[in-house]
Design an enzyme around this catalytic site. Sequence first.
Site, PDB file in Angstrom:
ATOM      1  N   HIS A 194      -1.721   2.619  -6.326  1.00  0.00           N
ATOM      2  CA  HIS A 194      -2.579   1.362  -6.049  1.00  0.00           C
ATOM      3  C   HIS A 194      -2.695   0.670  -7.513  1.00  0.00           C
ATOM      4  O   HIS A 194      -3.035  -0.878  -7.240  1.00  0.00           O
ATOM      5  CB  HIS A 194      -3.833   1.708  -5.812  1.00  0.00           C
ATOM      6  N   ARG A 217      -0.160  -2.128  -6.900  1.00  0.00           N
ATOM      7  CA  ARG A 217      -0.614  -3.084  -5.894  1.00  0.00           C
ATOM      8  C   ARG A 217      -1.529  -4.125  -6.766  1.00  0.00           C
ATOM      9  O   ARG A 217      -1.716  -5.314  -6.530  1.00  0.00           O
ATOM     10  CB  ARG A 217      -1.359  -2.453  -4.833  1.00  0.00           C
ATOM     11  N   ARG A 242       0.867  -1.175  -0.266  1.00  0.00           N
ATOM     12  CA  ARG A 242       0.034  -0.083   0.129  1.00  0.00           C
ATOM     13  C   ARG A 242       0.967   1.349  -0.007  1.00  0.00           C
ATOM     14  O   ARG A 242       2.125   1.258   0.342  1.00  0.00           O
ATOM     15  CB  ARG A 242      -0.708  -0.183   1.410  1.00  0.00           C
ATOM     16  N   LYS A 247      -2.188  -2.098   7.912  1.00  0.00           N
ATOM     17  CA  LYS A 247      -3.470  -1.491   8.590  1.00  0.00           C
ATOM     18  C   LYS A 247      -3.504  -2.153  10.121  1.00  0.00           C
ATOM     19  O   LYS A 247      -3.291  -3.388  10.214  1.00  0.00           O
ATOM     20  CB  LYS A 247      -4.518  -1.433   7.832  1.00  0.00           C
ATOM     21  N   HIS A 260      -4.811  -8.394   3.674  1.00  0.00           N
ATOM     22  CA  HIS A 260      -6.369  -8.257   4.004  1.00  0.00           C
ATOM     23  C   HIS A 260      -6.734  -8.965   5.074  1.00  0.00           C
ATOM     24  O   HIS A 260      -6.497 -10.608   5.123  1.00  0.00           O
ATOM     25  CB  HIS A 260      -7.106  -8.863   2.564  1.00  0.00           C
ATOM     26  N   TYR A 287     -10.012  -9.920  -7.146  1.00  0.00           N
ATOM     27  CA  TYR A 287      -9.118 -10.462  -7.806  1.00  0.00           C
ATOM     28  C   TYR A 287      -9.399 -11.785  -8.598  1.00  0.00           C
ATOM     29  O   TYR A 287      -9.087 -11.969  -9.676  1.00  0.00           O
ATOM     30  CB  TYR A 287      -7.885 -10.609  -7.093  1.00  0.00           C
TER      31      TYR A 287
END
Length: 305
Positions: free
Chosen positions: A243, A246, A150, A174, A269, A278
């Site tokens: 992004h 990514r 990210r 995150k 994730h 995806y």
Amino acid sequence: MTTVELTPAITEFLEYLRVERQLSLHTRDGYGRHLNAMAGQLAELSLDGWPALTVSHVRGLATRMHKGGLSPRSIATKLSSLRSFCDWLILQGQLQANPARGVSAPKQGRPLPKNLDVDELHQLMNIDESDPLAVRDRAIMELMYSSGLRLAELVNLNLGDIQFAERQVRVIGKGNKERILPVGRMALEWLDKWLKVRSVLAGADEPALFVSQRQRRISHRSVQLRLAQWGGKQALSSHIHPHKLRHSFATHMLESSGDLRAVQELLGHADLATTQIYTHLDFQHLAKAYDQAHPRAKRSKDEDV
């Protein structure tokens, strides 16, 4: 009630996000912008303090944003911030229930993330300039594509996070969660080139891996602008942004391996459903190949169109 009277609770909430949730400054700033803007509109809707917030207020707010020309995605983002804030107000005893839970943004299509194909990536990264900024930018792009980072993760990297011997990078994602990710040969090669010229731009005590001409940690905006500039300079037909690298990493990994769980872990994730976007891209790739190759998939020239 005025906006000023609604602001103190927002300030306390942002401090809660910093101390308890340990969210990044970038994320906290986003919450602050959204909540302060909504507080202004709620004050105009005659909200008499946060304990008086109702579903009617929130619906009126959503309607105002829609009439003001905000996209469904932007409205959804702002309402998500308000829902989190209301959850915190419940913890503080200021609300009995979350009035933002019952309000949703206008429906929006979910556009699939656009990625670059392998040829486009080679074209983008075909940078042989010796200028320190060009070396830095290629190292940034190689690392983002190599490890699926990210933008915030890349910007926050420090010198000690790259482990050349192990061919790994340590990333704080995150929720302050740490990931150890593999780094490819080309990325390591350009990181090594960057470190050899980094002292031209970096201050002596600067720990950041990537720095700007101001001799300090590079900003999110600087990375976005530089990638967009390289996209134009390298004659790419689509807009290049962090992004997209990514997305390209995730798509190419899934196409090659078919291992959704591994891609989920590499991307950081928390929910597999986030990674499953995806699989749609992978199916598009397979469907296109099918249409081009299968004899019964091709439309006859004599068929009516």
